[in-house]
Design a protein around this motif. Structure first.
Motif, mmCIF file in Angstrom:
data_model
loop_
_atom_site.group_PDB
_atom_site.id
_atom_site.type_symbol
_atom_site.label_atom_id
_atom_site.label_comp_id
_atom_site.label_asym_id
_atom_site.label_seq_id
_atom_site.Cartn_x
_atom_site.Cartn_y
_atom_site.Cartn_z
ATOM 1 N N VAL A 156 0.831 -1.193 0.000
ATOM 2 C CA VAL A 156 0.000 0.000 0.000
ATOM 3 C C VAL A 156 0.870 1.249 0.000
ATOM 4 O O VAL A 156 0.594 2.226 -0.701
ATOM 5 C CB VAL A 156 -0.942 -0.003 1.221
ATOM 6 N N SER A 157 1.960 1.216 0.773
ATOM 7 C CA SER A 157 2.868 2.366 0.822
ATOM 8 C C SER A 157 3.389 2.723 -0.563
ATOM 9 O O SER A 157 3.403 3.895 -0.956
ATOM 10 C CB SER A 157 4.054 2.067 1.751
ATOM 11 N N GLN A 208 2.092 2.093 -3.480
ATOM 12 C CA GLN A 208 1.035 2.622 -4.337
ATOM 13 C C GLN A 208 0.717 4.079 -3.992
ATOM 14 O O GLN A 208 0.481 4.912 -4.876
ATOM 15 C CB GLN A 208 -0.222 1.762 -4.211
ATOM 16 N N LEU A 209 0.712 4.397 -2.707
ATOM 17 C CA LEU A 209 0.441 5.774 -2.290
ATOM 18 C C LEU A 209 1.565 6.719 -2.714
ATOM 19 O O LEU A 209 1.317 7.846 -3.143
ATOM 20 C CB LEU A 209 0.246 5.832 -0.769
ATOM 21 N N VAL A 258 1.161 7.603 -6.314
ATOM 22 C CA VAL A 258 0.155 8.651 -6.540
ATOM 23 C C VAL A 258 0.778 10.036 -6.363
ATOM 24 O O VAL A 258 0.588 10.935 -7.182
ATOM 25 C CB VAL A 258 -1.042 8.476 -5.582
ATOM 26 N N LYS A 261 -3.615 15.161 -0.483
ATOM 27 C CA LYS A 261 -2.179 14.869 -0.427
ATOM 28 C C LYS A 261 -1.686 14.867 1.021
ATOM 29 O O LYS A 261 -0.876 14.019 1.405
ATOM 30 C CB LYS A 261 -1.397 15.893 -1.257
ATOM 31 N N ILE A 315 -2.772 11.597 2.577
ATOM 32 C CA ILE A 315 -1.948 10.486 2.106
ATOM 33 C C ILE A 315 -0.607 10.463 2.837
ATOM 34 O O ILE A 315 -0.135 9.416 3.296
ATOM 35 C CB ILE A 315 -1.726 10.575 0.581
ATOM 36 N N LEU A 347 0.791 7.554 5.270
ATOM 37 C CA LEU A 347 2.072 6.887 5.037
ATOM 38 C C LEU A 347 2.917 6.852 6.313
ATOM 39 O O LEU A 347 3.537 5.833 6.641
ATOM 40 C CB LEU A 347 2.845 7.602 3.920
#
Length: 205
Positions: free
Chosen positions: A153-154, A156-157, A160, A177, A180, A184
């Motif tokens: 997941v980290s 993928q974020l 982005v 942002k 996110i 993280l």
């Protein structure tokens, strides 16, 4: 409910996200319920969704933030897929109705033997009970450690944020942002709050 539209020639899509969604199945002659952590349904329409309308795609997300939450031999992943298939089978009310494409994402804290065993056991049972039917399944981790993998997941974020910064995707709201980045930090702290981190640091000191 979210609505997304990409390009003039593409039809609008509606996304429905629900948490702790209960599905039912028969287990050894007894009715059993399972709760799917997150259920994401994609509808190929821009019109309001009726309760009886079938989605085109359905993604079940089973989330674990601690390895100890994975119970060996519990068949949780397999049973959630069975329950989800039962749900849509029971929703079909016309001969031409098409069931959605069902997929499962198993989100574990990190790649461990227990998580691998649970995921592989699910595949064995799916092959046995649904021969010839392909149900896409993906195992991912949160990325709480320094795992260098796209299946976190980290990662993928971070993608982005990087894609937005380089103009590869449309601008992201500043608030989004910030959220996110905060998330993280929370993931990489192994899901500890600021107070928990502070207490742990004080104890080590």
């Amino acid at each position: 409910m979210l609505r997304a539209r990409r390009g003039q020639k593409r039809r609008a899509a509606t996304i429905r996200v629900r948490a702790e969604e209960t599905v039912n199945l028969e287990n050894e002659g007894k009715r059993k319920a399972r709760d799917i952590d997150i259920l994401i349904e994609l509808f190929n329409t821009s019109q309001p969704i009726q309760h009886t309308k079938m989605p085109q795609y359905a993604f079940a997300v089973e989330n674990k933030i601690r390895d100890g939450a994975i119970v060996r031999g519990d068949d949780q992943l397999f049973q959630e897929i069975v329950g989800l298939r039962n749900r849509y089978t029971g929703t079909v009310n016309t001969e031409n109705a098409v069931q959605p494409v069902i997929a499962l994402i198993f989100l574990a804290p990190k790649t461990t033997k227990r998580a691998e065993e649970e995921f592989q056991q699910m595949f064995v049972k799916l092959t046995k009970h649904f021969p010839g039917i392909v149900i896409p399944c993906q195992q991912m981790t949160w990325g709480t450690t320094d795992e260098e993998s796209r299946d976190t997941v980290s990662a993928q974020l971070v993608n982005v944020l990087e894609w937005e910064a380089t103009g590869r995707i449309e601008p992201v709201y500043e608030y989004t942002k910030h959220t996110i980045k905060s998330f993280l930090t929370f993931i990489r702290s192994d899901f500890q709050s600021y107070q928990e981190e502070k207490s742990e640091s004080f104890e080590r000191w």
